[in-house]
Scaffold this motif. Structure first.
Motif, PDB file in Angstrom:
ATOM      1  N   LEU A  97       1.250   9.716   3.362  1.00  0.00           N
ATOM      2  CA  LEU A  97       0.324   8.637   3.696  1.00  0.00           C
ATOM      3  C   LEU A  97       1.025   7.287   3.620  1.00  0.00           C
ATOM      4  O   LEU A  97       0.787   6.399   4.441  1.00  0.00           O
ATOM      5  N   GLY A  98       1.925   7.128   2.636  1.00  0.00           N
ATOM      6  CA  GLY A  98       2.667   5.882   2.509  1.00  0.00           C
ATOM      7  C   GLY A  98       3.588   5.635   3.694  1.00  0.00           C
ATOM      8  O   GLY A  98       3.672   4.514   4.204  1.00  0.00           O
ATOM      9  N   LEU A 128      -1.606   7.722  -5.540  1.00  0.00           N
ATOM     10  CA  LEU A 128      -2.279   8.879  -4.940  1.00  0.00           C
ATOM     11  C   LEU A 128      -1.373  10.094  -4.836  1.00  0.00           C
ATOM     12  O   LEU A 128      -1.822  11.172  -4.439  1.00  0.00           O
ATOM     13  N   PRO A 147      -6.081   4.111   6.176  1.00  0.00           N
ATOM     14  CA  PRO A 147      -5.465   4.681   4.968  1.00  0.00           C
ATOM     15  C   PRO A 147      -5.497   3.721   3.785  1.00  0.00           C
ATOM     16  O   PRO A 147      -5.604   4.166   2.631  1.00  0.00           O
ATOM     17  N   ASN A 148      -5.417   2.407   4.049  1.00  0.00           N
ATOM     18  CA  ASN A 148      -5.433   1.454   2.937  1.00  0.00           C
ATOM     19  C   ASN A 148      -6.785   1.429   2.238  1.00  0.00           C
ATOM     20  O   ASN A 148      -6.861   1.441   1.003  1.00  0.00           O
ATOM     21  N   SER A 164       0.891  10.610  -2.617  1.00  0.00           N
ATOM     22  CA  SER A 164       0.939  11.000  -1.211  1.00  0.00           C
ATOM     23  C   SER A 164       2.001  10.164  -0.502  1.00  0.00           C
ATOM     24  O   SER A 164       1.715   9.076   0.001  1.00  0.00           O
ATOM     25  N   PRO A 212       0.803  -1.228   0.000  1.00  0.00           N
ATOM     26  CA  PRO A 212       0.000   0.000   0.000  1.00  0.00           C
ATOM     27  C   PRO A 212       0.834   1.276   0.000  1.00  0.00           C
ATOM     28  O   PRO A 212       0.420   2.288  -0.580  1.00  0.00           O
ATOM     29  N   TYR A 214       1.456   4.664   6.755  1.00  0.00           N
ATOM     30  CA  TYR A 214       1.027   3.268   6.692  1.00  0.00           C
ATOM     31  C   TYR A 214       2.196   2.335   7.008  1.00  0.00           C
ATOM     32  O   TYR A 214       2.045   1.371   7.773  1.00  0.00           O
ATOM     33  N   ALA A 227      -7.244   4.504   0.165  1.00  0.00           N
ATOM     34  CA  ALA A 227      -6.494   4.419  -1.091  1.00  0.00           C
ATOM     35  C   ALA A 227      -7.184   3.485  -2.084  1.00  0.00           C
ATOM     36  O   ALA A 227      -7.211   3.767  -3.294  1.00  0.00           O
ATOM     37  N   MET A 253       0.094   4.215  -2.553  1.00  0.00           N
ATOM     38  CA  MET A 253      -0.264   5.513  -1.978  1.00  0.00           C
ATOM     39  C   MET A 253       0.651   6.602  -2.514  1.00  0.00           C
ATOM     40  O   MET A 253       0.204   7.705  -2.837  1.00  0.00           O
TER      41      MET A 253
END
Length: 482
Positions: A164-165, A159, A447-448, A161, A151, A168, A451, A155
């Protein structure tokens, strides 16, 4: 402890359950109900490969087979075959959740929890497909030649981002220590203590040494060990469970009725939709189902990332099979064993978890039954420990790419921390760790799942991919991490 319980209830509240179910239902609709409508397709593309491989092996001479094996070991370079990655992912999902988690769910949530485990698996199969497909579409190779997948990659690249990665990946590292190492090690220690009165310290030392021997060998050794452990262990557990259920065959219809009737029983405060979603059977059924099969957490995308000579669609079907086998098959067998034996013999007060499962098997099959189920639990938990190390290692590697830490140093630091978690998992009281593991699961899922919703147009569904098994990722070539 009360703080942890409050956090657990907050994370696994109605909104989380709606998010899990909603995501699975959305992808089920997008795929046209592929997991039900085309069950022969994904079963043939997964377990059917074991049969095909055995047929091919019979046609190869022993000398050629040995040469192929040596060549594969010398050129693996941290990569896995389709079947090896599937066995590694299955090792991560098949663990204490299939025995201890199911027993706990039945004790706290009642028989209706089984129905909601089925629901979580049925819709989670397509969630697992989507995250695995996206994981392979956006995977990258590091400068050292290892695949980096999961993910955090879709991400960052899908995305755009990176924050965010990294968030996660940090949660995945924490989850690997708790759910992957401490919880599984504690279950092994408890099983050996009940079965043979082995001291916790002895278990801690031997288990930590065994895990260290495998982790030092890297991805290749992890893949080979899981490939050899999981099929026979799962086969033994299936056989023993079916023997117990057949010995209580007259109770099976009553157990089915208990599951269905209790699943929709009005419970919990407030009534209405919120009260229904907060009922014990749904909350524990869904949370234990996710704990067991991991659909929606994103870990399956990491575990399938090193598969070679495959497509995102083919590996996505492997993820579907893992969710099906983990929850619909293994968890259901455990639940039916406990519920059938309870109807036939009753269950003594004060036993739960692995002790409850072992007592039920021993009640119908005697001492051999208890030994076999305890041995299966030990093998499942051990395989989960080494598979979750791979998940945490991938996440930690991703974090270091952005914090400018030496990746070679990271390997040793993370390995030492992980081995420490295995050791302390054997000797510590882990009730809070179980709650923290569920808490981390819920945080990883948020968050997963977000996404997955945003990247759902990028998922290649099998309906279209089945016409071309050679379809490749839309991101051409194994681009390297900078």
């Amino acid at each position: 402890m009360s703080v942890i319980q409050a956090l657990h209830r907050m994370v696994w509240g109605p909104w989380t359950l709606v998010l899990f179910l909603g995501t699975g239902i959305w992808f089920t609709v997008c795929s046209g109900g592929f997991q039900i409508r085309c069950w022969k397709c994904w079963l043939g593309a997964t377990v059917g490969q074991f049969r095909n491989r055995k047929a091919d092996e019979k046609m190869v001479s022993p000398v050629d087979a040995f040469r192929r094996k040596r060549y594969a070991e010398q050129t693996a370079g941290g990569r896995m075959t389709q079947i090896q990655s599937a066995c590694t992912a299955l090792a991560a999902t098949v663990g204490t959740g299939n025995i201890v988690g199911v027993a706990t769910a039945l004790t706290v949530g009642g028989p209706g929890a089984v129905f909601w485990m089925w629901v979580s698996a049925a819709v989670g199969m397509m969630t697992a497909y989507a995250e695995t497909c996206l994981g392979l579409k956006y995977r990258r190779q590091t400068k050292e030649g290892h695949w980096l997948c999961g993910p955090m990659l879709y991400m960052e690249l899908g995305l755009r981002s990176r924050t965010l990665g990294v968030f996660y990946a940090g949660l995945a590292v924490l989850a690997s220590m708790g759910m992957g190492a401490m919880v599984q090690a504690n279950s092994i220690c408890a099983a050996l203590k009940d079965m043979a009165a082995v001291p916790a310290m002895a278990v801690a030392l031997v288990l930590t040494a065994l895990v260290a021997m495998i982790l030092i060998g890297g991805t290749d050794r992890i893949a080979r060990v899981t490939e050899r452990l999981m099929p026979p262990a799962a086969g033994i557990y299936l056989t023993v469970s079916l023997l117990v259920i057949l010995s209580c065959w007259s109770s099976v219809p009553c157990v089915l009725w208990d599951i269905l009737s209790d699943a929709f029983a009005p419970e919990s405060a407030g009534g209405g939709l919120v009260g229904f979603l907060m009922s014990r059977s749904i909350r524990y059924g869904l949370s234990r189902g996710v704990f067991s099969n991991e659909a929606g957490l994103g870990t399956l995308a990491i575990l399938h990332g090193s598969a070679e000579e495959t497509t995102p669609e083919q590996q996505g079907m492997w993820a579907m099979f893992e969710v099906f086998f983990d929850t619909i098959v293994l968890c259901t067998l455990t639940a039916f064993v406990i519920l059938c034996v309870e109807r036939q013999m009753g269950i003594p007060a004060g036993i739960d978890g692995a002790q409850l499962a072992a007592w039920c098997f021993a009640g119908r099959l005697g001492r051999p039954g208890e030994i076999l189920v305890s041995a299966a639990l030990i093998v499942f938990a051990f395989a989960t420990i080494i598979a979750w190390y791979y998940t945490g290692w991938q996440a930690a590697w991703y974090v270091t790419q952005h914090l400018l830490i030496s990746c070679q140093q990271l390997v040793w630091y993370y390995r030492l921390l992980y081995l420490g978690a295995v050791y302390f998992g054997c000797i510590c009281r882990l009730d809070p760790v179980w709650l923290l593991a569920d808490f981390c699961n819920g945080l990883m899922a948020c968050p997963n799942l977000l996404a997955l919703w945003l990247l759902s147009p990028k998922v290649d569904w099998v309906n279209d991919a089945a016409r071309s098994t050679t379809k490749k990722s839309e991101i051409d070539g194994p681009a390297r991490m900078q």
